[in-house]
Design an enzyme around this catalytic site. Sequence first.
Site, PDB file in Angstrom:
ATOM      1  N   ASN A  83       0.836  -1.203   0.000  1.00  0.00           N
ATOM      2  CA  ASN A  83       0.000   0.000   0.000  1.00  0.00           C
ATOM      3  C   ASN A  83       0.864   1.244   0.000  1.00  0.00           C
ATOM      4  O   ASN A  83       2.027   1.222   0.415  1.00  0.00           O
ATOM      5  CB  ASN A  83      -0.932   0.019   1.215  1.00  0.00           C
ATOM      6  CG  ASN A  83      -0.207   0.267   2.525  1.00  0.00           C
ATOM      7  OD1 ASN A  83       0.280  -0.674   3.155  1.00  0.00           O
ATOM      8  ND2 ASN A  83      -0.112   1.514   2.945  1.00  0.00           N
ATOM      9  N   CYS A  84       0.297   2.347  -0.509  1.00  0.00           N
ATOM     10  CA  CYS A  84       0.924   3.656  -0.369  1.00  0.00           C
ATOM     11  C   CYS A  84       0.093   4.435   0.649  1.00  0.00           C
ATOM     12  O   CYS A  84      -0.550   3.834   1.508  1.00  0.00           O
ATOM     13  CB  CYS A  84       1.002   4.378  -1.719  1.00  0.00           C
ATOM     14  SG  CYS A  84      -0.600   4.707  -2.469  1.00  0.00           S
ATOM     15  N   ALA A  85       0.045   5.740   0.556  1.00  0.00           N
ATOM     16  CA  ALA A  85      -0.641   6.536   1.571  1.00  0.00           C
ATOM     17  C   ALA A  85      -2.145   6.288   1.606  1.00  0.00           C
ATOM     18  O   ALA A  85      -2.758   6.281   2.676  1.00  0.00           O
ATOM     19  CB  ALA A  85      -0.374   8.015   1.337  1.00  0.00           C
ATOM     20  N   ARG A 127      -3.773   3.996  -1.049  1.00  0.00           N
ATOM     21  CA  ARG A 127      -4.190   2.971  -2.002  1.00  0.00           C
ATOM     22  C   ARG A 127      -3.610   1.591  -1.686  1.00  0.00           C
ATOM     23  O   ARG A 127      -2.462   1.478  -1.263  1.00  0.00           O
ATOM     24  CB  ARG A 127      -3.767   3.355  -3.430  1.00  0.00           C
ATOM     25  CG  ARG A 127      -4.270   4.708  -3.870  1.00  0.00           C
ATOM     26  CD  ARG A 127      -3.876   5.010  -5.306  1.00  0.00           C
ATOM     27  NE  ARG A 127      -4.340   6.327  -5.715  1.00  0.00           N
ATOM     28  CZ  ARG A 127      -4.489   6.712  -6.973  1.00  0.00           C
ATOM     29  NH1 ARG A 127      -4.178   5.880  -7.957  1.00  0.00           N
ATOM     30  NH2 ARG A 127      -4.922   7.919  -7.271  1.00  0.00           N
TER      31      ARG A 127
END
Length: 244
Positions: A188-190, A192
């Site tokens: 995951n990113c911030a 998503r």
Amino acid sequence: MLTGMGKTFGTTGAAIAMYLTAKPENRKKVLGLLIPAVVTAVLTGITEPIEFTFLFVAPLLFFMHALLSATMATTLYVLGLSGNFQTGFIDFIFQNWLPLGANHWLIYVIQFAVGVLFLALYVVIFRALIKKFDYKTPGRAADVSLKTKKDYKQSKQAGDTGKSVDQELAEGYLAALGSKDNIDSITNCATRLRVKVKDLDQVATDEAFMEIGAAGVVRSGHNLQVIVGLRVPQVRGNIEDLMN
């Protein structure tokens, strides 16, 4: 009456109190969540991420927020200040401070001084209440996130099953991705989930993801980005628990 000061100085004080009462190991995460929320509140007057975080976890804090905000507005009115501060600093700077500052700068100094005084009151009172009643504000529980009205509705639904919101979301997204056997990798990113799937035919439609709670889905071959929001680390962690 000068309304809206609670949206800027009040929510800032509440955020500082939540940071100070967070567990030491969670403070860095909490700070990362609160800074953009406070900046948004101060500049634009959009306060939902902060206010909803303590509205449903601790209604007493929201009552104190209303009381302090009303008291601040009354204090400013008694001092002869009036205006609309509902939309934050950006509008107030261009509608009031810049065009009127040359002749009314002392009024704005008083406004700022009263705002800082009540900010300090927010910090002291909120910090004391959070610690006294052990409210589970961000950083004091396993779930380190801010809340929205949508989260509250989902938490009410999740309460019927005895599962947390993150567990409910994780189960929904995992099913939409075609089950654990269809996932090649997940990170995951911030905001998503980044997922590589094996069989695209087993992946649900964008509409199905959005019904679960996603803001959208970005597809590029076997790689998908599911826009979950700021609670994505908890959702990904629960998905991994289910996969294991």
